[in-house]
Design a protein around this motif. Structure first.
Motif, PDB file in Angstrom:
ATOM      1  N   ASN A 128      -3.738 -31.002   3.511  1.00  0.00           N
ATOM      2  CA  ASN A 128      -3.377 -32.413   3.436  1.00  0.00           C
ATOM      3  C   ASN A 128      -4.668 -33.222   3.556  1.00  0.00           C
ATOM      4  O   ASN A 128      -5.278 -33.275   4.624  1.00  0.00           O
ATOM      5  CB  ASN A 128      -2.405 -32.729   4.569  1.00  0.00           C
ATOM      6  CG  ASN A 128      -1.888 -34.144   4.492  1.00  0.00           C
ATOM      7  OD1 ASN A 128      -2.591 -35.045   4.039  1.00  0.00           O
ATOM      8  ND2 ASN A 128      -0.671 -34.349   4.935  1.00  0.00           N
ATOM      9  N   ALA A 175      -5.626 -36.213   3.815  1.00  0.00           N
ATOM     10  CA  ALA A 175      -5.798 -37.274   4.815  1.00  0.00           C
ATOM     11  C   ALA A 175      -6.443 -36.753   6.100  1.00  0.00           C
ATOM     12  O   ALA A 175      -7.248 -37.432   6.727  1.00  0.00           O
ATOM     13  CB  ALA A 175      -4.454 -37.911   5.149  1.00  0.00           C
ATOM     14  N   PHE A 176      -6.062 -35.546   6.494  1.00  0.00           N
ATOM     15  CA  PHE A 176      -6.566 -35.005   7.752  1.00  0.00           C
ATOM     16  C   PHE A 176      -8.077 -34.755   7.692  1.00  0.00           C
ATOM     17  O   PHE A 176      -8.765 -34.805   8.717  1.00  0.00           O
ATOM     18  CB  PHE A 176      -5.835 -33.704   8.110  1.00  0.00           C
ATOM     19  CG  PHE A 176      -4.418 -33.936   8.558  1.00  0.00           C
ATOM     20  CD1 PHE A 176      -3.423 -34.275   7.648  1.00  0.00           C
ATOM     21  CD2 PHE A 176      -4.069 -33.844   9.901  1.00  0.00           C
ATOM     22  CE1 PHE A 176      -2.112 -34.511   8.066  1.00  0.00           C
ATOM     23  CE2 PHE A 176      -2.765 -34.068  10.325  1.00  0.00           C
ATOM     24  CZ  PHE A 176      -1.785 -34.410   9.397  1.00  0.00           C
ATOM     25  N   GLU A 195     -10.192 -36.396   5.304  1.00  0.00           N
ATOM     26  CA  GLU A 195     -10.783 -37.702   5.025  1.00  0.00           C
ATOM     27  C   GLU A 195     -10.971 -38.509   6.318  1.00  0.00           C
ATOM     28  O   GLU A 195     -11.958 -39.224   6.466  1.00  0.00           O
ATOM     29  CB  GLU A 195      -9.850 -38.446   4.060  1.00  0.00           C
ATOM     30  CG  GLU A 195     -10.440 -39.698   3.483  1.00  0.00           C
ATOM     31  CD  GLU A 195      -9.606 -40.200   2.298  1.00  0.00           C
ATOM     32  OE1 GLU A 195      -9.690 -39.603   1.227  1.00  0.00           O
ATOM     33  OE2 GLU A 195      -8.885 -41.186   2.458  1.00  0.00           O
ATOM     34  N   ALA A 196     -10.015 -38.355   7.240  1.00  0.00           N
ATOM     35  CA  ALA A 196     -10.074 -39.120   8.488  1.00  0.00           C
ATOM     36  C   ALA A 196     -11.293 -38.743   9.331  1.00  0.00           C
ATOM     37  O   ALA A 196     -11.700 -39.490  10.220  1.00  0.00           O
ATOM     38  CB  ALA A 196      -8.799 -38.914   9.303  1.00  0.00           C
ATOM     39  N   PRO A 224     -17.546 -37.667   6.378  1.00  0.00           N
ATOM     40  CA  PRO A 224     -18.276 -36.638   5.613  1.00  0.00           C
ATOM     41  C   PRO A 224     -18.103 -35.227   6.182  1.00  0.00           C
ATOM     42  O   PRO A 224     -17.954 -34.259   5.434  1.00  0.00           O
ATOM     43  CB  PRO A 224     -19.735 -37.100   5.733  1.00  0.00           C
ATOM     44  CG  PRO A 224     -19.644 -38.583   5.876  1.00  0.00           C
ATOM     45  CD  PRO A 224     -18.384 -38.837   6.668  1.00  0.00           C
ATOM     46  N   TRP A 273     -19.459 -40.771   0.386  1.00  0.00           N
ATOM     47  CA  TRP A 273     -18.884 -41.445   1.558  1.00  0.00           C
ATOM     48  C   TRP A 273     -19.965 -42.133   2.374  1.00  0.00           C
ATOM     49  O   TRP A 273     -19.734 -43.197   2.952  1.00  0.00           O
ATOM     50  CB  TRP A 273     -18.091 -40.454   2.419  1.00  0.00           C
ATOM     51  CG  TRP A 273     -16.841 -40.034   1.720  1.00  0.00           C
ATOM     52  CD1 TRP A 273     -16.670 -38.916   0.943  1.00  0.00           C
ATOM     53  CD2 TRP A 273     -15.591 -40.734   1.684  1.00  0.00           C
ATOM     54  NE1 TRP A 273     -15.392 -38.894   0.426  1.00  0.00           N
ATOM     55  CE2 TRP A 273     -14.715 -39.983   0.860  1.00  0.00           C
ATOM     56  CE3 TRP A 273     -15.134 -41.924   2.257  1.00  0.00           C
ATOM     57  CZ2 TRP A 273     -13.400 -40.394   0.614  1.00  0.00           C
ATOM     58  CZ3 TRP A 273     -13.821 -42.328   2.008  1.00  0.00           C
ATOM     59  CH2 TRP A 273     -12.976 -41.566   1.205  1.00  0.00           C
ATOM     60  N   ASN A 296     -20.029 -46.072   3.231  1.00  0.00           N
ATOM     61  CA  ASN A 296     -20.208 -46.587   4.589  1.00  0.00           C
ATOM     62  C   ASN A 296     -21.334 -47.614   4.658  1.00  0.00           C
ATOM     63  O   ASN A 296     -21.187 -48.677   5.252  1.00  0.00           O
ATOM     64  CB  ASN A 296     -20.542 -45.432   5.545  1.00  0.00           C
ATOM     65  CG  ASN A 296     -19.297 -44.847   6.173  1.00  0.00           C
ATOM     66  OD1 ASN A 296     -18.417 -45.591   6.603  1.00  0.00           O
ATOM     67  ND2 ASN A 296     -19.214 -43.532   6.226  1.00  0.00           N
ATOM     68  N   THR A 317       0.585 -38.987   8.148  1.00  0.00           N
ATOM     69  CA  THR A 317      -0.488 -38.925   7.153  1.00  0.00           C
ATOM     70  C   THR A 317      -0.994 -40.319   6.808  1.00  0.00           C
ATOM     71  O   THR A 317      -2.206 -40.549   6.716  1.00  0.00           O
ATOM     72  CB  THR A 317       0.010 -38.205   5.880  1.00  0.00           C
ATOM     73  OG1 THR A 317       0.500 -36.922   6.255  1.00  0.00           O
ATOM     74  CG2 THR A 317      -1.105 -38.030   4.886  1.00  0.00           C
ATOM     75  N   LEU A 369      -3.259 -41.483   9.447  1.00  0.00           N
ATOM     76  CA  LEU A 369      -4.612 -40.937   9.331  1.00  0.00           C
ATOM     77  C   LEU A 369      -5.424 -41.688   8.283  1.00  0.00           C
ATOM     78  O   LEU A 369      -6.603 -41.984   8.495  1.00  0.00           O
ATOM     79  CB  LEU A 369      -4.542 -39.453   8.970  1.00  0.00           C
ATOM     80  CG  LEU A 369      -4.239 -38.543  10.159  1.00  0.00           C
ATOM     81  CD1 LEU A 369      -3.890 -37.145   9.675  1.00  0.00           C
ATOM     82  CD2 LEU A 369      -5.434 -38.477  11.109  1.00  0.00           C
ATOM     83  N   TYR A 370      -4.795 -41.992   7.146  1.00  0.00           N
ATOM     84  CA  TYR A 370      -5.501 -42.785   6.129  1.00  0.00           C
ATOM     85  C   TYR A 370      -5.865 -44.147   6.712  1.00  0.00           C
ATOM     86  O   TYR A 370      -6.966 -44.649   6.490  1.00  0.00           O
ATOM     87  CB  TYR A 370      -4.639 -42.954   4.874  1.00  0.00           C
ATOM     88  CG  TYR A 370      -4.619 -41.751   3.954  1.00  0.00           C
ATOM     89  CD1 TYR A 370      -5.813 -41.179   3.496  1.00  0.00           C
ATOM     90  CD2 TYR A 370      -3.433 -41.173   3.516  1.00  0.00           C
ATOM     91  CE1 TYR A 370      -5.802 -40.080   2.644  1.00  0.00           C
ATOM     92  CE2 TYR A 370      -3.420 -40.078   2.658  1.00  0.00           C
ATOM     93  CZ  TYR A 370      -4.607 -39.530   2.221  1.00  0.00           C
ATOM     94  OH  TYR A 370      -4.601 -38.452   1.380  1.00  0.00           O
ATOM     95  N   ALA A 410      -8.801 -43.808   8.902  1.00  0.00           N
ATOM     96  CA  ALA A 410     -10.031 -43.570   8.137  1.00  0.00           C
ATOM     97  C   ALA A 410     -10.611 -44.875   7.607  1.00  0.00           C
ATOM     98  O   ALA A 410     -11.812 -45.128   7.717  1.00  0.00           O
ATOM     99  CB  ALA A 410      -9.753 -42.611   6.974  1.00  0.00           C
ATOM    100  N   PHE A 411      -9.722 -45.725   7.062  1.00  0.00           N
ATOM    101  CA  PHE A 411     -10.228 -46.932   6.395  1.00  0.00           C
ATOM    102  C   PHE A 411     -10.348 -48.132   7.342  1.00  0.00           C
ATOM    103  O   PHE A 411     -11.147 -49.025   7.096  1.00  0.00           O
ATOM    104  CB  PHE A 411      -9.360 -47.278   5.187  1.00  0.00           C
ATOM    105  CG  PHE A 411      -9.570 -46.317   4.044  1.00  0.00           C
ATOM    106  CD1 PHE A 411     -10.711 -46.396   3.265  1.00  0.00           C
ATOM    107  CD2 PHE A 411      -8.647 -45.305   3.786  1.00  0.00           C
ATOM    108  CE1 PHE A 411     -10.929 -45.503   2.229  1.00  0.00           C
ATOM    109  CE2 PHE A 411      -8.853 -44.398   2.748  1.00  0.00           C
ATOM    110  CZ  PHE A 411     -10.006 -44.497   1.969  1.00  0.00           C
TER     111      PHE A 411
END
Lengths: 271, 271
Positions: free
Chosen positions: A60, A62-63, A65-66, A69, B72, B76, B100, B103-104, B107-108
């Motif tokens: 998945n 998202a896990f 990406e969170a 890098p 990435w 940033n 999920t 988590l996105y 991240a953002f």
């Protein structure tokens, strides 16, 4: 991996199990946090423990990406570690137009070497087709998902005779073929899977929602299986977090093995 | 950035211009490729050249993701370089369920500090709400997009009196408020913008499709503006690739300036 190879793996392993790698630093056993790359170390041990029973792995995205890098590095290492005879799914649910979809496709199919990616249909044909231009790669399109909110729009139009998910299936099945498209069809809607199967008799379904979300494997097989199986049933948390300490890999193996046995019985029954 | 601050910036700059940072290594001037981080260097100069005229920047996440971990880092650095009084949009078109989506969102909104993210509605309420739980952050939900394929599903149901995009607007506007939700409404469908404006009179629209895609700024303003402007009109390629050599930043500034002047005239006319 092409369709023929995937079907062969299902027959060989007597399994249509997909293991979801929803790897979460707050849920993996504490002793792994001392490793240099805890996410990859967890995945490596899960893969070693379950590869006999799984025909697909689904990170998945998202896990990863969170984690920034570093997460992408863990994902890359995980993907390279997965045995080449196992199908890989980037669960990314991307969907954007033309040149942007092409870039996503390149990221997941070229920079990384995933066999497939999950894609959302809302933006229509020009958000899906760029993914279909990669030889030997697959789009797994959201059709009828397993979550509560799937009712909000996916069933829109049902009162007039045709729900949106049916329109999605009918239109999108013209864009590709059962050789390069699958559909996400949630397990929490038992008999609905039968409706979907009637519309797209030959396509593979990626089926989330068995286990933690309450879907029944028997119902999925009963309503969704076709003569080549046509199913990849995903379990994430139920397998990868079956154990919580040093025994986590063995616990995952036990759970995956149980599902494989149930799947073998269902394959014997229906195929 | 909250709604009040955004409106203040629009009034101050007499502009509702969003500059899309679709930064592509194959399109930026060749001399930048000798830089250590060509993507960031390009963005930095574009931002310096256009910040007087822009009230928002919108990096298209695919372009950065396609470059792997290095992309990435460029993203940033770009985000940190954007002046704090300019609204930032992660054009990611994410959409997944519960944990999920959270988590996105992390991240953002946390790992990175974007003001907003574009989200796809197909999976319904539990794919959108997790993004709305972040104070001061925004969801920009796809409603009626500017691409050819928007007809495939977004207009589904129109024959029975209500197209899908209308259902999306009506339902989703209950999940958030004009303080934390905007909608993507394409400029290529002039009078349709007026239909959308009737359904959600107070929400901001993010409008792609002006310029390269053929949409008219005058029509967008005529049909889409509300008494607080309520528009962010995006231009990507038309600005950032206006020049192709050492003059690229000045060329971008000229194009952004032209759009700002047109926008100022439209603000004078309608507000």
């Amino acid at each position: 991996m092409n369709r023929k190879q995937l079907i062969k793996e299902i027959q060989k392993k007597r399994s249509f199990l997909c293991v979801g790698l929803d790897t979460d630093l707050s849920k993996i056993p504490g002793h792994l946090l001392r490793e240099k790359d805890p996410v990859f170390e967890f995945n490596r041990q899960i893969i070693d423990a379950t590869a006999d029973y799984a025909v697909a792995y689904k990170p998945n995205i998202a896990f990863y990406e969170a984690l920034g890098p570093k997460g992408w590095e863990s994902l890359n290492k995980t993907l390279e570690y997965i045995p080449k005879d196992i199908f890989t799914i980037a669960d990314a649910k991307r969907g954007d137009i033309g040149n942007t979809s092409s870039l996503y496709a390149k990221a997941f199919f070229e920079s990384m070497d995933f066999d497939s990616i999950t894609v959302a249909p809302y933006m229509g044909v020009d958000s899906v087709k760029p993914f279909l231009e990669f030889e030997g790669k697959w789009v797994i399109l959201l059709a009828l998902t397993s979550n509560e909110g799937s009712k909000d729009f996916q069933l829109f139009g049902a009162a007039n005779g045709k729900p949106l998910f049916q329109e999605v299936l009918e239109k999108s099945s013209q864009w590709g073929s059962p050789e390069n498209m699958m559909y996400v069809v949630g397990a929490t809607r038992g008999e609905k899977i039968g409706e979907v199967r009637k519309i797209v008799p030959d396509h593979f379904f990626l089926v989330p929602g068995v286990g933690a979300q309450g879907g029944s494997l028997e119902e999925v097989a009963k309503y969704g299986m076709n003569r080549e199986c046509g199913l990849l049933v995903n379990s994430s948390r139920g397998i990868i977090y079956a154990g919580s300490d040093h025994n986590f890999a063995q616990a995952a193996r036990n759970e995956a093995g149980k599902l494989q046995q149930e799947m073998e019985a269902l394959l014997d029954m229906y195929l």
